[in-house]
Structure formats: structure tokens, C-alpha cells
Scaffold this motif. Structure first.
Motif, PDB file in Angstrom:
ATOM      1  N   TYR A  22       0.822  -1.017  -0.501  1.00 59.92           N
ATOM      2  CA  TYR A  22      -0.023  -0.473  -0.032  1.00 59.92           C
ATOM      3  C   TYR A  22       0.597   1.055   0.090  1.00 59.92           C
ATOM      4  CZ  TYR A  22      -3.273   2.992   2.124  1.00 59.92           C
ATOM      5  OH  TYR A  22      -4.141   4.541   1.881  1.00 59.92           O
ATOM      6  N   GLY A  23       2.049   1.262   1.123  1.00 57.87           N
ATOM      7  CA  GLY A  23       2.799   2.402   0.826  1.00 57.87           C
ATOM      8  C   GLY A  23       3.127   2.162  -0.464  1.00 57.87           C
ATOM      9  N   VAL A  24       3.974   1.381  -1.341  1.00 54.95           N
ATOM     10  CA  VAL A  24       4.633   1.536  -2.352  1.00 54.95           C
ATOM     11  C   VAL A  24       3.243   2.245  -3.566  1.00 54.95           C
ATOM     12  CG1 VAL A  24       5.506   0.800  -4.578  1.00 54.95           C
ATOM     13  CG2 VAL A  24       6.355  -0.253  -2.072  1.00 54.95           C
ATOM     14  N   CYS A  25       2.361   1.285  -3.820  1.00 55.55           N
ATOM     15  CA  CYS A  25       1.421   2.279  -4.311  1.00 55.55           C
ATOM     16  C   CYS A  25       1.241   3.849  -4.222  1.00 55.55           C
ATOM     17  CB  CYS A  25       0.393   1.385  -4.319  1.00 55.55           C
ATOM     18  SG  CYS A  25       1.206  -0.875  -5.203  1.00 55.55           S
ATOM     19  N   TRP A  26       0.735   3.846  -3.022  1.00 58.96           N
ATOM     20  CA  TRP A  26       0.903   5.646  -2.309  1.00 58.96           C
ATOM     21  C   TRP A  26       1.662   6.228  -3.197  1.00 58.96           C
ATOM     22  CZ3 TRP A  26       2.453   8.845   0.897  1.00 58.96           C
ATOM     23  CH2 TRP A  26       2.019  10.434   1.048  1.00 58.96           C
ATOM     24  N   LEU A  27       2.893   6.020  -2.701  1.00 57.14           N
ATOM     25  CA  LEU A  27       4.125   6.941  -2.771  1.00 57.14           C
ATOM     26  C   LEU A  27       4.480   7.324  -4.767  1.00 57.14           C
ATOM     27  CD1 LEU A  27       6.550   8.278  -2.613  1.00 57.14           C
ATOM     28  CD2 LEU A  27       7.912   6.418  -2.681  1.00 57.14           C
ATOM     29  N   ALA A  28       4.498   5.605  -5.130  1.00 60.93           N
ATOM     30  CA  ALA A  28       4.184   6.404  -6.963  1.00 60.93           C
ATOM     31  C   ALA A  28       3.122   6.891  -7.138  1.00 60.93           C
ATOM     32  CB  ALA A  28       4.086   4.688  -7.605  1.00 60.93           C
ATOM     33  N   THR A  30       1.225   9.257  -5.782  1.00 65.95           N
ATOM     34  CA  THR A  30       1.633  10.592  -5.465  1.00 65.95           C
ATOM     35  C   THR A  30       2.498  11.124  -6.586  1.00 65.95           C
ATOM     36  OG1 THR A  30       1.528  10.266  -3.099  1.00 65.95           O
ATOM     37  CG2 THR A  30       2.597  12.011  -3.186  1.00 65.95           C
ATOM     38  N   ILE A  31       3.626  10.189  -6.593  1.00 62.49           N
ATOM     39  CA  ILE A  31       4.379  10.869  -7.828  1.00 62.49           C
ATOM     40  C   ILE A  31       4.209  10.898  -9.395  1.00 62.49           C
ATOM     41  CG2 ILE A  31       6.854  10.334  -9.218  1.00 62.49           C
ATOM     42  CD1 ILE A  31       7.291   8.683  -6.747  1.00 62.49           C
ATOM     43  N   ARG A  33       1.187  11.379  -9.884  1.00 62.47           N
ATOM     44  CA  ARG A  33       0.112  13.001  -9.468  1.00 62.47           C
ATOM     45  C   ARG A  33       1.085  14.534  -9.821  1.00 62.47           C
ATOM     46  NH1 ARG A  33      -1.608  14.011  -4.718  1.00 62.47           N
ATOM     47  NH2 ARG A  33      -2.862  11.143  -4.895  1.00 62.47           N
TER      48      ARG A  33
END
Length: 58
Positions: A22-28, A30-31, A33
Motif C-alpha cells: 500500500y505504501g509503495v502504491c501510494w508513493l507511486a 503521488t509521484i 500526480r
């Protein structure tokens, strides 16, 4: 008792893996966006420059 410990350790490992994914997907996302907003701003600036230029320069 050993089986219970094994089940709990497996569940904890699975939960940590899900949270990490979840953290990896959220970060990706965000980048992505931030990147899409910068590309959109560049396209708007280019369109505005073309709209303000005289017809002979376009």
C-alpha cells in the motif's frame, strides 16, 4: 501452542506485506500526480503562448 505462533507470525507477515505494498502504491501515485500536474501546467503555458502570438509566428 507452536501452531498458534506460526499462524500469528504468518498473519503478521501478511499484514506487513500488505501495508508495504500500500505504501509503495501510494508513493507511486503521488509521484505520478505531481508529474501529471507539471505536464498539464506546461501544456497550458504552451497553449497560452500560442494564443497570444500573432498569426504570422504560429
Amino acid at each position: 501452542m507452536n501452531t498458534l505462533m506460526l499462524v500469528c507470525a504468518s498473519a503478521a507477515s501478511l499484514a506487513l506485506g500488505v501495508l508495504a505494498a500500500y505504501g509503495v502504491c501510494w508513493l507511486a501515485f503521488t509521484i505520478f500526480r505531481v508529474h501529471s500536474q507539471s505536464v498539464a501546467a506546461a501544456r497550458v503555458a504552451k497553449v497560452n503562448l500560442n494564443a497570444e502570438a500573432p498569426a504570422s509566428q504560429v
